[in-house]
Design a protein around this motif. Structure first.
Motif, short mmCIF file in Angstrom:
data_model
loop_
_atom_site.label_atom_id
_atom_site.label_comp_id
_atom_site.label_asym_id
_atom_site.label_seq_id
_atom_site.Cartn_x
_atom_site.Cartn_y
_atom_site.Cartn_z
N THR A 177 -6.91 -0.16 -11.18
CA THR A 177 -5.50 0.23 -11.04
C THR A 177 -4.63 -1.02 -10.83
O THR A 177 -4.96 -1.86 -10.00
CB THR A 177 -5.34 1.18 -9.84
N PRO A 178 -3.53 -1.14 -11.59
CA PRO A 178 -2.68 -2.34 -11.44
C PRO A 178 -1.96 -2.35 -10.10
O PRO A 178 -1.86 -1.33 -9.40
CB PRO A 178 -1.71 -2.22 -12.61
N ILE A 179 -1.41 -3.51 -9.77
CA ILE A 179 -0.83 -3.75 -8.45
C ILE A 179 0.61 -4.21 -8.59
O ILE A 179 0.94 -5.03 -9.46
CB ILE A 179 -1.63 -4.85 -7.71
N THR A 180 1.47 -3.68 -7.73
CA THR A 180 2.82 -4.23 -7.59
C THR A 180 3.00 -4.66 -6.14
O THR A 180 2.57 -3.95 -5.22
CB THR A 180 3.89 -3.21 -8.01
N ILE A 208 -0.83 -8.07 -11.74
CA ILE A 208 0.06 -8.00 -10.58
C ILE A 208 1.51 -8.20 -11.02
O ILE A 208 1.83 -9.19 -11.69
CB ILE A 208 -0.30 -9.07 -9.53
N VAL A 209 2.37 -7.27 -10.62
CA VAL A 209 3.82 -7.49 -10.73
C VAL A 209 4.32 -8.04 -9.40
O VAL A 209 4.07 -7.43 -8.34
CB VAL A 209 4.57 -6.18 -11.06
N LEU A 210 4.99 -9.17 -9.45
CA LEU A 210 5.64 -9.73 -8.26
C LEU A 210 7.04 -9.14 -8.20
O LEU A 210 7.98 -9.59 -8.86
CB LEU A 210 5.70 -11.25 -8.33
N GLY A 211 7.18 -8.07 -7.41
CA GLY A 211 8.44 -7.37 -7.32
C GLY A 211 9.54 -8.21 -6.71
O GLY A 211 9.29 -9.08 -5.86
N LEU A 222 10.32 -19.43 -10.45
CA LEU A 222 9.91 -18.27 -11.23
C LEU A 222 9.04 -18.69 -12.40
O LEU A 222 8.05 -18.01 -12.73
CB LEU A 222 11.15 -17.51 -11.72
N ALA A 223 9.38 -19.79 -13.04
CA ALA A 223 8.55 -20.29 -14.14
C ALA A 223 7.17 -20.68 -13.64
O ALA A 223 6.16 -20.45 -14.32
CB ALA A 223 9.24 -21.49 -14.80
N GLU A 224 7.11 -21.26 -12.44
CA GLU A 224 5.81 -21.60 -11.83
C GLU A 224 4.94 -20.35 -11.67
O GLU A 224 3.75 -20.36 -12.00
CB GLU A 224 6.05 -22.26 -10.48
N LEU A 225 5.54 -19.27 -11.18
CA LEU A 225 4.78 -18.03 -10.99
C LEU A 225 4.35 -17.43 -12.32
O LEU A 225 3.23 -16.93 -12.46
CB LEU A 225 5.62 -17.03 -10.20
N LEU A 232 6.67 -10.81 -13.66
CA LEU A 232 7.79 -10.94 -12.74
C LEU A 232 8.66 -9.69 -12.79
O LEU A 232 9.12 -9.30 -13.87
CB LEU A 232 8.63 -12.17 -13.08
N GLY A 233 8.89 -9.09 -11.64
CA GLY A 233 9.76 -7.94 -11.54
C GLY A 233 11.21 -8.37 -11.35
O GLY A 233 11.61 -8.75 -10.25
#
Length: 326
Positions: A177-180, A208-211, A222-225, A232-233
């Motif tokens: 199951t994916p993660i947020t 993983i979505v980084l909300g 943000l580019a680093e992540l 990216l959320g």
């Protein structure tokens, strides 16, 4: 063919269509609601209001909403079932625990907290709870969670936050199951997500979505992540108390220009009703609703070089691939 669980049952991911990856139907404080019901008011009026607002989202083009309302946010699935039966939008619900610091008191003397007291390793009860929500359904409703949710905010990786994250990782590894994750980009909380969930627990950052990544204008961070593999959320359009409409939209434009269209999803983190916010404060957030993207954000970014194809990618392709695990 891949399937994803929704409130009305499994659907083929090819049928997801335009997907908002982070919205709520209700965000509530259950003990307040149970003991001061006048705050909630009329159940039927709240349900009717939710049906009308979700129908407006559908009419704007939305076909699927991921609702990451979990323990700590007032999840109550029977009410969501009632609403889902009356609107054509597909709702994907989540399991997990939402806190910025400590675990709920229920867990203080259960699971790993008892290791020293009993002189042995005690299993984490949250893992079984999450697995039950995913495999059997939530609270006897038969509605299965299609997403795992946790949070890390300004207090950082507290012991409680880490404990929940590791339980989330265990459930992810057993189910796929994916993660947020609710994050706080100003404190670079995404890097703590990387340490705990990815480096130490072995979760692929592409799952993983980084909300709330759009809460910052630090495009380099943000580019680093994104370079690490995270999705990216950009998911709080309309919440413009500590930032501006232009700041959020210009950050999205800058990330598209840098080539990260394929790693961003869009939303507003809106709800039909949230009891965390005084109605007088809500008056200062006129754009915080399900159709703000379509009415205001997309015209703005289209005028400044973002293409409709890129918008469609963030609304359709990225959510589908993420939920499929591709």
């Amino acid at each position: 063919m891949s399937e994803i669980q929704t409130v009305r049952g499994p659907v083929d991911t090819a049928e997801l269509g335009v997907t908002l990856m982070h919205e709520h139907v209700f965000v509530l404080s259950p003990e307040i609601q149970a003991n001061f019901p006048e705050e909630w008011g009329s159940e039927s009026e709240r349900v009717e209001d939710a049906v009308a607002k979700l129908q407006r989202a559908y009419d704007a083009g939305v076909r699927t909403i991921v609702d990451p309302t979990v323990i700590g946010l007032g999840r109550y699935i029977p009410r969501i079932q009632e609403i889902a039966a009356r609107v054509p939008i597909q709702l994907i619900v989540a399991t997990g625990v939402y806190t910025y610091e400590d675990v709920p008191h229920y867990f203080h003397y259960r699971g790993p907290a008892l290791n020293d007291a009993v002189g042995a390793e005690v299993p984490e009860p949250m893992v079984d709870m999450f697995l039950s929500d995913i495999r059997e359904g939530i609270a006897g409703t038969g509605v299965k969670a299609g997403m795992l949710k946790c949070a890390i905010d300004a207090p950082g990786a507290t012991p409680g936050v880490e404990r929940i994250m590791r339980a989330i990782a265990a459930a992810h590894h057993q189910t796929g199951t994916p993660i947020t994750v609710h994050t706080h980009p100003d404190t670079k909380a995404g890097l703590e997500v990387k340490r705990i969930l990815c480096d130490e627990e072995g979760v692929d950052p592409r799952r993983i979505v980084l909300g709330h990544s759009g809460d910052t204008t630090d495009v380099d961070h943000l580019a680093e992540l994104a370079d690490l593999g995270f999705v990216l959320g950009m998911d709080r359009f309309g919440i413009n108390l500590d930032t501006t409409f232009e700041a959020r939209a210009d950050t999205l434009i800058a990330m598209v220009e840098r080539g990260y269209t394929d790693q961003m999803v869009l939303s507003q983190d809106a709800s039909c009703y949230i009891d965390w916010v005084d109605p007088e404060v809500m008056a200062f957030l006129p754009q915080w609703h399900y159709t703000h993207l379509f009415e205001d954000v997309f015209p703005y970014v289209l005028e400044r070089g973002v293409t409709q194809e890129q918008i469609d990618t963030m609304l359709n392709d990225v959510p589908r691939r993420f939920l499929e695990g591709r």
